[in-house]
Design an enzyme around this catalytic site. Sequence first.
Site, PDB file in Angstrom:
ATOM      1  N   SER A  51       0.834  -1.196   0.000  1.00  0.00           N
ATOM      2  CA  SER A  51       0.000   0.000   0.000  1.00  0.00           C
ATOM      3  C   SER A  51       0.866   1.242   0.000  1.00  0.00           C
ATOM      4  CB  SER A  51      -0.881  -0.004   1.248  1.00  0.00           C
ATOM      5  OG  SER A  51      -1.266   1.305   1.568  1.00  0.00           O
ATOM      6  N   SER A 109     -13.320   4.151   4.530  1.00  0.00           N
ATOM      7  CA  SER A 109     -12.114   3.674   3.837  1.00  0.00           C
ATOM      8  C   SER A 109     -12.072   2.144   3.885  1.00  0.00           C
ATOM      9  CB  SER A 109     -10.860   4.265   4.480  1.00  0.00           C
ATOM     10  OG  SER A 109     -10.833   3.986   5.861  1.00  0.00           O
ATOM     11  N   GLU A 142     -16.195  -8.049   7.427  1.00  0.00           N
ATOM     12  CA  GLU A 142     -16.003  -7.011   8.452  1.00  0.00           C
ATOM     13  C   GLU A 142     -16.583  -7.460   9.804  1.00  0.00           C
ATOM     14  OE1 GLU A 142     -16.339  -3.065   6.973  1.00  0.00           O
ATOM     15  OE2 GLU A 142     -17.091  -2.278   8.863  1.00  0.00           O
ATOM     16  N   ASP A 154     -22.295   1.056   4.241  1.00  0.00           N
ATOM     17  CA  ASP A 154     -21.073   1.540   3.614  1.00  0.00           C
ATOM     18  C   ASP A 154     -20.790   0.782   2.319  1.00  0.00           C
ATOM     19  OD1 ASP A 154     -21.081   2.866   5.978  1.00  0.00           O
ATOM     20  OD2 ASP A 154     -19.454   1.725   6.882  1.00  0.00           O
ATOM     21  N   TYR A 206     -19.877   1.424  19.575  1.00  0.00           N
ATOM     22  CA  TYR A 206     -20.750   1.079  18.446  1.00  0.00           C
ATOM     23  C   TYR A 206     -21.573  -0.165  18.823  1.00  0.00           C
ATOM     24  CZ  TYR A 206     -22.211   0.118  13.625  1.00  0.00           C
ATOM     25  OH  TYR A 206     -22.958  -0.100  12.492  1.00  0.00           O
TER      26      TYR A 206
HETATM   27  C1  GLA Z   1     -20.610   2.770  10.298  1.00  0.00           C
HETATM   28  C2  GLA Z   1     -21.092   1.385   9.930  1.00  0.00           C
HETATM   29  C3  GLA Z   1     -22.403   1.461   9.153  1.00  0.00           C
HETATM   30  C4  GLA Z   1     -23.440   2.316   9.871  1.00  0.00           C
HETATM   31  C5  GLA Z   1     -22.828   3.632  10.331  1.00  0.00           C
HETATM   32  C6  GLA Z   1     -23.755   4.425  11.198  1.00  0.00           C
HETATM   33  O1  GLA Z   1     -20.268   3.480   9.172  1.00  0.00           O
HETATM   34  O2  GLA Z   1     -20.129   0.736   9.140  1.00  0.00           O
HETATM   35  O3  GLA Z   1     -22.888   0.162   8.916  1.00  0.00           O
HETATM   36  O4  GLA Z   1     -24.014   1.616  10.944  1.00  0.00           O
HETATM   37  O5  GLA Z   1     -21.621   3.450  11.040  1.00  0.00           O
HETATM   38  O6  GLA Z   1     -24.829   4.881  10.473  1.00  0.00           O
END
Ligand code: GLA
Length: 364
Positions: A51, A109, A142, A154, A206
């Site tokens: 990278s 990213s 992930e 994402d 989270y």
């Molecule tokens: C991160 C997670 C997503 C989503 C957002 C919050 O980006 O990867 O899946 O939950 O947070 O909206």
Amino acid sequence: MNTYEAQAPGRINLIGEHTDYNLGFAMPIALEQRTTVRFEPDDTDRITLHSEEEGDGASFALSAAPGDVDGWSSYAAGVVWALTQAGHRVVGGSMKVHSDVPIGAGLSSSAALECAVLLAMNAATGTELDRLDVARLAQRGENDFVGAPTGLMDQLASLNGALDRAMLIDFLDSSVEPVVFDLDTHGLALVVVNSNAAHQHSTGEYRSRRESCTRAAGELGVGSLRQVQGVDVLDRIGDETDRRRVRHVLTENDRVLDCAKALNSSDFGRVGQLMTASHASMRDDFEITTEHIDLIADSLVRQGALGARMTGGGFGGCVIALVPSVDSEKITEAVASDIAKGGFPAPTIFTARAGGGASLQRNE
Ligand code: GLA
């Protein structure tokens, strides 16, 4: 040997935070900034990553299992693992990675890397998958390999982006509806203020938000918060914190749908109001902002933005704002000065435009 090159963008979520894993709504755009993976297969049973941004030499076996790989290369190893788990063929080789998506800034990213690796690998093995399958495999890597309990937004955003279009995503069926997002025509710009405070989704905050939502759905006797209509049900949630978490999710879903309507009728004043209301909900009910991030969002609105909100999972990252293009420079200078006065590190500020989705560049 052939070479396969794929690229995938980062994303900005315009509105709809922490709604994806609750099967609600969100409205992201793909960024023009993207990650490119140039894959040269060989006869080995390893992938070696090079990278420009992260340095050379990371390498993992095609048979790597969860827990075997650390750091940024775990996102690449995770999708290779997810492909294998789903019964698809994978091959070894060298991957040259280049990215201009800011890292750890809440601009996905990691999803950009996952999607680019998947598309390059699938091109090399002749595996044909639709975009939703690719998104789900990237998410699986992930979640189950890297250990970050994230939703599907994402990856869907990175794969489905289109120039000057936002994507209204309904996570109940993962459908993606394009919504015109051409700010230039209306004399507006989307300003991104990167706080330069990095965030992490494999850490506890989270996960604990996600657990609150799951717990409350159980208490309400539904499979997901999407099945909950109206905020009247909140009284039935025993825990005060869980109640506020659910209120964020329910009101945020409504804001996403309102925002799509406002964009469709070019009512940008309303779009701005909804963005600011979304920020307040993330600050007060979901509690995923920080003092630093709140200062940036408040300053943007005070200095003349139509609206501003944190984007992404929270606890750092970027604040986005809708601003009249003519005032953009004046506003961002004043915001940078407010940030300095608050004693926080200097931000990186840029203007974003909705860009195209991930694609295979070429086979040679
Ligand atoms: C991160 C997670 C997503 C989503 C957002 C919050 O980006 O990867 O899946 O939950 O947070 O909206």
